[in-house]
Design a protein around this motif. Structure first.
Motif, PDB file in Angstrom:
ATOM      1  N   GLY A 472       0.809  -1.206   0.000  1.00 17.32           N
ATOM      2  CA  GLY A 472       0.000   0.000   0.000  1.00 17.32           C
ATOM      3  C   GLY A 472       0.846   1.261   0.000  1.00 17.32           C
ATOM      4  N   ASP A 473       0.196   2.377   0.267  1.00 17.66           N
ATOM      5  CA  ASP A 473       0.858   3.686   0.212  1.00 17.66           C
ATOM      6  C   ASP A 473       1.130   4.280   1.585  1.00 17.66           C
ATOM      7  N   ALA A 474       0.700   3.588   2.655  1.00 18.08           N
ATOM      8  CA  ALA A 474       0.775   4.190   3.985  1.00 18.08           C
ATOM      9  C   ALA A 474       1.385   3.232   5.004  1.00 18.08           C
ATOM     10  N   LYS A 475       2.281   3.766   5.814  1.00 18.09           N
ATOM     11  CA  LYS A 475       2.699   3.124   7.057  1.00 18.09           C
ATOM     12  C   LYS A 475       1.724   3.641   8.100  1.00 18.09           C
ATOM     13  N   SER A 476       0.737   2.816   8.468  1.00 19.87           N
ATOM     14  CA  SER A 476      -0.446   3.289   9.175  1.00 19.87           C
ATOM     15  C   SER A 476      -0.394   2.890  10.641  1.00 19.87           C
ATOM     16  N   LEU A 477      -0.602   3.857  11.534  1.00 22.04           N
ATOM     17  CA  LEU A 477      -0.408   3.666  12.967  1.00 22.04           C
ATOM     18  C   LEU A 477      -1.621   4.138  13.760  1.00 22.04           C
ATOM     19  N   HIS A 478      -1.980   3.350  14.769  1.00 24.19           N
ATOM     20  CA  HIS A 478      -2.977   3.759  15.762  1.00 24.19           C
ATOM     21  C   HIS A 478      -2.265   3.864  17.099  1.00 24.19           C
ATOM     22  N   VAL A 479      -2.307   5.011  17.723  1.00 23.51           N
ATOM     23  CA  VAL A 479      -1.574   5.232  18.971  1.00 23.51           C
ATOM     24  C   VAL A 479      -2.481   5.961  19.947  1.00 23.51           C
ATOM     25  N   TYR A 480      -2.800   5.279  21.054  1.00 28.71           N
ATOM     26  CA  TYR A 480      -3.594   5.864  22.129  1.00 28.71           C
ATOM     27  C   TYR A 480      -2.848   5.710  23.449  1.00 28.71           C
ATOM     28  N   ALA A 481      -2.952   6.700  24.289  1.00 30.73           N
ATOM     29  CA  ALA A 481      -2.552   6.617  25.703  1.00 30.73           C
ATOM     30  C   ALA A 481      -1.048   6.463  25.918  1.00 30.73           C
ATOM     31  N   VAL A 482      -0.259   6.449  24.854  1.00 31.50           N
ATOM     32  CA  VAL A 482       1.206   6.469  24.993  1.00 31.50           C
ATOM     33  C   VAL A 482       1.733   7.582  24.094  1.00 31.50           C
ATOM     34  N   PRO A 483       2.888   8.163  24.412  1.00 33.86           N
ATOM     35  CA  PRO A 483       3.412   9.256  23.580  1.00 33.86           C
ATOM     36  C   PRO A 483       3.717   8.783  22.164  1.00 33.86           C
ATOM     37  N   LEU A 499      -0.796   8.724  10.895  1.00 33.56           N
ATOM     38  CA  LEU A 499      -1.328   8.421  12.219  1.00 33.56           C
ATOM     39  C   LEU A 499      -2.847   8.329  12.058  1.00 33.56           C
ATOM     40  N   SER A 500      -3.312   7.116  11.748  1.00 33.39           N
ATOM     41  CA  SER A 500      -4.691   6.951  11.286  1.00 33.39           C
ATOM     42  C   SER A 500      -5.712   6.825  12.405  1.00 33.39           C
ATOM     43  N   GLU A 501      -5.255   6.780  13.678  1.00 33.58           N
ATOM     44  CA  GLU A 501      -6.127   6.971  14.841  1.00 33.58           C
ATOM     45  C   GLU A 501      -5.255   7.416  16.011  1.00 33.58           C
TER      46      GLU A 501
END
Length: 597
Positions: A472-483, A499-501
């Motif tokens: 695909g075209d994205a290195k996609s990351l979901h990051v909650y509650a940590v820096p 940063l998709s979420e």
């Protein structure tokens, strides 16, 4: 007592979603069938129409939705039945088409007691030619005779591998009330014997013209019959041509004007084929990826790096569930996001009514379109949430992702193709998201390759958040509650870092919550001031530096509260914006400056 939006509170049952539902293929001769229908709920084993009806249901609201007037949960061992009568116009020439915007999950349709057709899949439209079912026994024209529609619906919800999005019979947390049945507009349309089935409009990469393909249906067009197309800008005709249906034709435009969120200019289109005429529109824009002057991989709009600053948008309503209570309600959500300085909405695991996309087109809002997930159970890997950028695993181990059912996998791939066919001409859709957080994920690399073949004009986030397969075209990351910070290995990835979420700060507001439960990420906040402080600090200390180091796009969770989730910028009833708009606009302006370097 049901939590109502302003539009649900003001709903007129005699005038429910009266707008023509297909803005890129508009005809004048149509009849809206929304309104009160008879309904009954029987055992799933009953295939004969009910002998009596349980009451009235307001279509197109599902029986679980307060606005339907029913508020009953359809179970997997039950069948939901609908009935209504209608008349057709006096004209006797041509065909009569019966359109359903969406019916969840599987349905069969009868007209005048005879089979009209069936459909499987709860998120996509279908059309039935019912002309032959409208004649009387003597074969004379239907004229103003009263006719009957009966629809039978089955919905297994999350008990099978069928696509269901975030619906769950045992709802809670990030899983929402399951809904069923007719949930988008139903309408009739009279067309000539040969009619225009589709108009595909694709901007040229040179941004000075458009490729047009007109597909015909019904009786085959005669030799030499041509489709006539005219393009208008601000009401004035700027280009016209005649060409063979079924073959793509390229039309150049003088003084072309590009589409963007800052200038969402739309060209109007008129298409004629024999006696049939439809209206459509398009916007001149291109999407892709490329590097900026600092060497960072960016998402491109019209050939230039562009910051997709977005919000997660679930598309749920407390009074209508999947069904927006009005056209104005759809536009309100989009306009609110735009007024806050956002340039994109990620439509999360739902396909909206086509008018929602039209509002994004005309208002200037980019869309990341999720495909609708299926799979057994939660349809996700049972492993704990991986740390940002880690935790990937092979998605060919189907059982681990609830995807052992080969028929369910094939149904998903079929629906991916149908979704692209449905939405390929929508100007605002910038990116496809086939899988999210491993929910029903399988063969994501193959699915992304098929998506690329289906539509090479848009970018792809093949696995949003988890279980990256490196395509695909994205290195996609979901990051909650940590820096959150950019890591060196991500900068070496040839794909754009998105940063998709992230975010998800919770703030329940008394009198505007769906229940007493609170779900969010991190601690619960207690005031607007606390939310604004946390929101501002997150973006200044983490997101702005990341944008300077290569972050290409952001998706904050989320636009509105949804049931237990109280992490929206808007309350679930859309009556309160929890933040000062000036604060969010200022943050988004700073993000844009950081992106530009």
């Amino acid at each position: 007592m049901a939590l109502l939006t302003p539009w649900g509170e003001a709903l007129d049952p005699q005038n429910v979603l009266p707008e023509y539902p297909r803005p890129q293929l508009v005809r004048g001769n149509w009849q809206n069938l929304n309104g009160h229908w008879d309904f009954a709920i029987t055992s799933a084993g009953q295939t004969d129409r009910p002998t009596s009806w349980d009451g009235r249901i307001l279509v197109p609201f599902s029986p679980e939705a307060p606005l339907s007037g029913v508020e009953r949960q359809l179970q997997p061992d039950q069948a939901l039945w609908y009935r209504r009568t209608f008349t057709v116009p006096e004209e006797t020439d041509g065909r009569v088409l019966l359109h359903f915007g969406a019916v969840d999950q599987s349905c069969t349709v009868q007209v005048n007691g005879r089979p009209a057709g069936e459909h499987d899949g709860g998120y996509l439209p279908f059309t039935l030619d019912i002309t032959s079912l409208l004649d009387t026994d003597s074969g004379s024209a239907a004229r103003s005779v009263e006719h009957e529609i009966v629809v039978r619906v089955l919905d297994a919800s999350d008990t099978t591998g069928a696509s269901r999005g975030k619906q769950k019979l045992e709802r809670g947390g990030i899983w929402y009330t399951a809904q069923s049945g007719i949930w988008q507009t139903v309408w009739l349309e009279r067309v000539p014997e040969t009619w225009i089935r589709d108009v595909v409009l694709t901007p040229l990469d040179s941004l000075d013209g458009v490729e047009i393909t007109v597909s015909a249906d019904g009786v085959a067009a005669g030799p030499g019959q041509r489709a006539e197309v005219a393009v208008f800008a601000d009401g004035a005709e700027v280009a016209a041509a005649a060409f063979t249906p079924g073959e793509p034709f390229r039309l150049s435009l003088p003084d072309p004007r590009q589409w963007s969120p800052e200038d969402p200019f739309l060209y109007d289109v008129r298409v004629r084929l024999g006696a049939d005429e439809v209206r459509s529109y398009f916007g001149l824009r291109t999407f892709g990826t490329g590097t900026d002057s600092a060497g960072h991989r960016r998402l491109l709009l019209n050939g230039e790096p562009y910051l997709h600053a977005g919000l997660l948008d679930q598309g749920y309503w407390p009074d209508g569930l999947y069904t927006p209570p009005s056209d104005e309600a759809m536009a309100f959500d989009i306009q609110t996001a735009k007024d806050l300085g956002f340039t994109m909405l990620r439509k999360h695991i739902k396909i909206e009514p086509l008018r929602w996309y039209h509002h994004c087109d005309r208002l200037g809002m980019l869309v990341w379109q999720d495909m609708v997930n299926g799979g057994m159970g939660e349809g996700r890997s049972p492993e704990p949430v991986p740390l940002p950028g880690r935790g990937s695993r092979s998605d060919r181990r189907y059982a681990k992702f609830g995807r052992s059912d080969a028929a369910g996998r094939e149904a998903f791939r079929r629906e991916v193709r149908q979704t692209v066919d449905l939405l390929r001409s929508v100007p605002s859709i910038a990116l496809w998201v086939p899988f999210n957080e491993g929910w029903g994920q399988f063969d994501a690399a193959d699915v992304a390759a098929e998506l690329r073949e289906l539509d090479a004009t848009r970018t792809i986030d093949h696995a949003s958040g988890w279980h990256d397969q490196g395509v695909g075209d994205a290195k996609s990351l979901h990051v909650y509650a940590v820096p959150f910070r950019i890591r060196r290995r991500w900068q070496r990835d040839p794909r754009a870092i998105v940063l998709s979420e992230y975010g998800g700060f919770s703030l329940p507001l008394e009198g505007h919550t769906w229940n007493s439960k609170v779900f969010g990420y991190g601690k619960t906040l207690h005031s607007r001031a606390e939310l604004e402080k946390a929101y501002t600090a997150l973006h200044r200390t983490q997101i702005e530096p990341a944008l300077r180091e290569g972050l290409a796009a952001t998706v904050y969770t989320q636009l509105t509260d949804v049931e237990d989730e109280v992490n929206g910028l808007l309350t679930y009833d859309r009556r309160v914006l929890k933040v000062d708009p000036a604060v969010v606009r200022a943050v988004n302006a700073e993000l844009a400056r950081a992106f530009r370097g």
